[in-house]
Design a protein around this motif. Sequence first.
Motif, PDB file in Angstrom:
ATOM      1  N   ARG A   3      10.135  43.518  18.512  1.00 61.11           N
ATOM      2  CA  ARG A   3      10.278  42.960  19.846  1.00 61.11           C
ATOM      3  C   ARG A   3       9.526  43.742  20.918  1.00 61.11           C
ATOM      4  O   ARG A   3       9.229  44.922  20.745  1.00 61.11           O
ATOM      5  N   VAL A   4       9.236  43.039  22.012  1.00 65.85           N
ATOM      6  CA  VAL A   4       8.633  43.645  23.194  1.00 65.85           C
ATOM      7  C   VAL A   4       9.538  43.330  24.385  1.00 65.85           C
ATOM      8  O   VAL A   4      10.299  42.357  24.372  1.00 65.85           O
ATOM      9  N   TRP A   5       9.467  44.172  25.417  1.00 65.72           N
ATOM     10  CA  TRP A   5      10.278  43.949  26.606  1.00 65.72           C
ATOM     11  C   TRP A   5       9.463  44.288  27.840  1.00 65.72           C
ATOM     12  O   TRP A   5       8.783  45.307  27.879  1.00 65.72           O
ATOM     13  N   ARG A   6       9.560  43.402  28.838  1.00 64.82           N
ATOM     14  CA  ARG A   6       8.712  43.537  30.025  1.00 64.82           C
ATOM     15  C   ARG A   6       9.255  44.592  30.990  1.00 64.82           C
ATOM     16  O   ARG A   6      10.456  44.651  31.253  1.00 64.82           O
ATOM     17  N   LEU A   7       8.347  45.379  31.518  1.00 63.38           N
ATOM     18  CA  LEU A   7       8.659  46.398  32.511  1.00 63.38           C
ATOM     19  C   LEU A   7       7.904  46.092  33.810  1.00 63.38           C
ATOM     20  O   LEU A   7       6.902  45.369  33.798  1.00 63.38           O
ATOM     21  N   PRO A   8       8.364  46.638  34.945  1.00 61.31           N
ATOM     22  CA  PRO A   8       7.808  46.221  36.239  1.00 61.31           C
ATOM     23  C   PRO A   8       6.403  46.738  36.504  1.00 61.31           C
ATOM     24  O   PRO A   8       6.037  47.846  36.128  1.00 61.31           O
ATOM     25  N   LEU A   9       5.652  45.888  37.180  1.00 59.75           N
ATOM     26  CA  LEU A   9       4.290  46.208  37.591  1.00 59.75           C
ATOM     27  C   LEU A   9       4.212  46.007  39.105  1.00 59.75           C
ATOM     28  O   LEU A   9       3.417  45.239  39.621  1.00 59.75           O
ATOM     29  N   TRP A  10       5.046  46.700  39.839  1.00 58.21           N
ATOM     30  CA  TRP A  10       5.227  46.481  41.274  1.00 58.21           C
ATOM     31  C   TRP A  10       4.207  47.269  42.098  1.00 58.21           C
ATOM     32  O   TRP A  10       3.631  48.260  41.639  1.00 58.21           O
ATOM     33  N   GLY A  42       7.190  48.455  25.097  1.00 49.93           N
ATOM     34  CA  GLY A  42       7.144  48.096  26.507  1.00 49.93           C
ATOM     35  C   GLY A  42       5.889  47.307  26.821  1.00 49.93           C
ATOM     36  O   GLY A  42       4.799  47.645  26.358  1.00 49.93           O
ATOM     37  N   ILE A  43       6.034  46.224  27.575  1.00 48.75           N
ATOM     38  CA  ILE A  43       4.878  45.405  27.936  1.00 48.75           C
ATOM     39  C   ILE A  43       4.819  45.245  29.455  1.00 48.75           C
ATOM     40  O   ILE A  43       5.841  45.038  30.111  1.00 48.75           O
ATOM     41  N   PHE A  44       3.628  45.366  29.989  1.00 55.04           N
ATOM     42  CA  PHE A  44       3.349  45.135  31.406  1.00 55.04           C
ATOM     43  C   PHE A  44       2.303  44.024  31.481  1.00 55.04           C
ATOM     44  O   PHE A  44       1.311  44.069  30.735  1.00 55.04           O
ATOM     45  N   HIS A  80      -0.529  44.979  28.937  1.00 56.62           N
ATOM     46  CA  HIS A  80      -0.603  46.351  28.418  1.00 56.62           C
ATOM     47  C   HIS A  80       0.637  46.618  27.585  1.00 56.62           C
ATOM     48  O   HIS A  80       1.761  46.461  28.058  1.00 56.62           O
ATOM     49  N   LEU A  81       0.443  46.981  26.325  1.00 58.58           N
ATOM     50  CA  LEU A  81       1.541  47.300  25.423  1.00 58.58           C
ATOM     51  C   LEU A  81       1.612  48.805  25.243  1.00 58.58           C
ATOM     52  O   LEU A  81       0.672  49.419  24.710  1.00 58.58           O
ATOM     53  N   ASP A  82       2.709  49.404  25.708  1.00 60.10           N
ATOM     54  CA  ASP A  82       2.912  50.842  25.554  1.00 60.10           C
ATOM     55  C   ASP A  82       3.768  51.070  24.310  1.00 60.10           C
ATOM     56  O   ASP A  82       4.964  50.758  24.280  1.00 60.10           O
ATOM     57  N   THR A  83       3.154  51.637  23.282  1.00 63.43           N
ATOM     58  CA  THR A  83       3.808  51.802  21.985  1.00 63.43           C
ATOM     59  C   THR A  83       4.261  53.237  21.734  1.00 63.43           C
ATOM     60  O   THR A  83       4.416  53.640  20.577  1.00 63.43           O
ATOM     61  N   ARG A  84       4.490  53.992  22.803  1.00 61.36           N
ATOM     62  CA  ARG A  84       4.881  55.401  22.628  1.00 61.36           C
ATOM     63  C   ARG A  84       6.179  55.529  21.819  1.00 61.36           C
ATOM     64  O   ARG A  84       6.361  56.496  21.072  1.00 61.36           O
ATOM     65  N   GLY A  85       7.089  54.565  21.947  1.00 58.41           N
ATOM     66  CA  GLY A  85       8.348  54.643  21.216  1.00 58.41           C
ATOM     67  C   GLY A  85       8.324  53.964  19.867  1.00 58.41           C
ATOM     68  O   GLY A  85       9.091  54.319  18.971  1.00 58.41           O
TER      69      GLY A  85
END
Length: 526
Positions: free
Chosen positions: A429-436, A407-409, A479-484
Motif C-alpha cells: 500500500r501507499v498513503w498520501r502525505l501533504p504537499l502544502w 509515502g506518496i506526494f 513522488h514515492l518515498d520508500t525509506r520505510g
Amino acid sequence: MNKLRNESLLKMVVQGFPLGAKTLRHACSEETATSKGLVVGLYQKEGDKDPKLTPSGQKIDDRLKGRLAELICEAKISGHLGRGKVFNNIDQEFKSLAVVGAGIEGIGFNELEMLDEGMENVRVAAGIGARSLQKIGCTEIFVDGMDYAEQAAEGAALAIWRYINKSSKKPQPKLPGLNLFDSRDMESWTRGLFKAEAQNLARRLSETPANYMTPTLFAQASVDALCPCGITVEIRTMEWMESQRLNSYLMIAKGSCEPPVLMEINYCGTHPQDRPILFLGKGITFNSGAINMRTFRGMDDYRACMSGAAACVAMMRCVAALSLPINISCIIPLCENMPSGLSCKPGDVVTLLNSKSLSVRDLDMAGVVVLADPLLYGQKTYKPRLVVDVATLGTGVKKAFGGGATGIFSNSHYIWKQFQSAGALTGDRVWRLPLWRYFKKQVTDNPSFDIVNNGRGLASSCLAAAVIHELVPCVDWAHLDTRGTGLQTKYGLIPYLTSKTMTGRPTRTLVQFLYQMACPADQQGS
C-alpha cells in the motif's frame, strides 16, 4: 515474438527461486526429503460451521476418502490465516501436503484497511505453505489457486526467495519448481510469477553488498536483465554528464572513487509518438552521508539506498514481460555518496539546469541533490505526460509508517487515486502525505539562493518532496518515498517476505499502476 519472450521469461521465473525460511509445523512423519509437495487452502471456521477446504483441497480429500479431513480435525486446524500443518506420506502423488489457513471465505475489499483482503490472504497462505514445503526438501511445489491464481503465484514465489551469495563457498540451496494445481487459469498464474520475479530482482539488487553493486556493476546487471526483453538501455558516462551540465548529480558523485553512471531506459509498447510516462529512480549505491557522516550502527543497510532504482529496473522488466501497451522512459542516476577531499561541503551552492540555485546544507540528504538535474533533463528530453520518482529520501515517512506503507506526494488527485487502488490490489500500500505551501516556504524562503536541500523543521519527507516539487512545475507528478518500505524488513514482517532482507517494494504496485494507466477499462486485471 511476445509469446516467445513470455515463454522464455516464464521458464526463468519458475526455475529461478531459492528457498525461504519461515515454515509451518509438520505432522505424521519425520522431516525427510520429498520430491513433490502440494499447498491447499482451508477457509476459517465461522460460527457452528467447521473449517472448509477449498474446492481443490476437497478433491484431494475425496481422493483420500476423507482422510485429509480427519487429520485436519485431529490437528485442530481452524483455518485462521497462515496457520496450518504439513502432512507427509498420506497421498501417493504428493509426499507432502501443506494445509494452510486462508482466512474467511469470500472476504473482499476492506475500506478501513484500504486492502483487498481476499487477495492478500491468498498470498499469505500460498507463501507460508510453499516456504514450508521448500524447507523440508520438496523439489517441485504445486499450489492451490484458491480462486486467485495470480496472487497465489506471487505469494509462493516471493516466500521461497533467498539471496544467494555467489562468492560464498557454502553449498547453495536447491531451487524448487512452482506449478499451479487443479486450475486452467494459467494466464493469471503466469502474470503472478512475472510480478514476483520482478520484485525478487529488485530484492537481489538491493541486498547485494555495496562492493559487488557499484554504479558500474548495477548498470551491467540492469543491462543483463532488460536487454533480453527488448528494452533499450543507454549508459551515460561522466564525460556525457559534464557536457549536459548535470552539476547537482556530479557534485555528490565526485566524493567517491567509483565513477558515476546514468542509465536511460526506454520501453515502447504503443505508438512511438505517444508521450511516455517518465520514471526516475534514486541510485545511490551506498550512502554514508558523506561529510555529514551517518552513525555506524545500521550503516550497512544504506547499500539499499538504490532500492528506488532497483524497483524501477524490475518494473521495466515486468512491463516488457506483460507487453503493456504504454510508453515508458526511465532515468537512473547511479553514484556513491562518500566522504573525501573532493566531497561536496555543507553550504555549497550549485546552479541547476533550470537556472535555479540549490544550496546543499546537509550531505546526509543528498538524494534530492542527485535527482535534481537528471529530473530536469528527463522532462526536457522526453516531454512526458506524467513524472514519477521513486527514492529513499526522508526518515519522516519511516517514523510515520514503518514498513506499513510507502509515502506518496502528488500534485494530481487522479494519480494519487490510481496509486491507492494499485496498492490495495497488490497488498503493497501507499498513503498520501501533504504537499502544502507551508513546506514549500521552508525550502525556498531564503534571500541568498532559490532552494535548500534540507529546509527548516523536522518534517524531512515533506521537505524533500517540496524540493522535488519545485523541479516539476508544469506536469502531473508523484513522488514515492520508500525509506520505510524499500530497505531491510525489521518490523511488521509481511508473511510472504523474508526477515532481515531487502524487500524489493513497491515493485508490484508500480507495475499495477502502469497496468491501470495502460488499460483504464479493466482496473481489476493484471
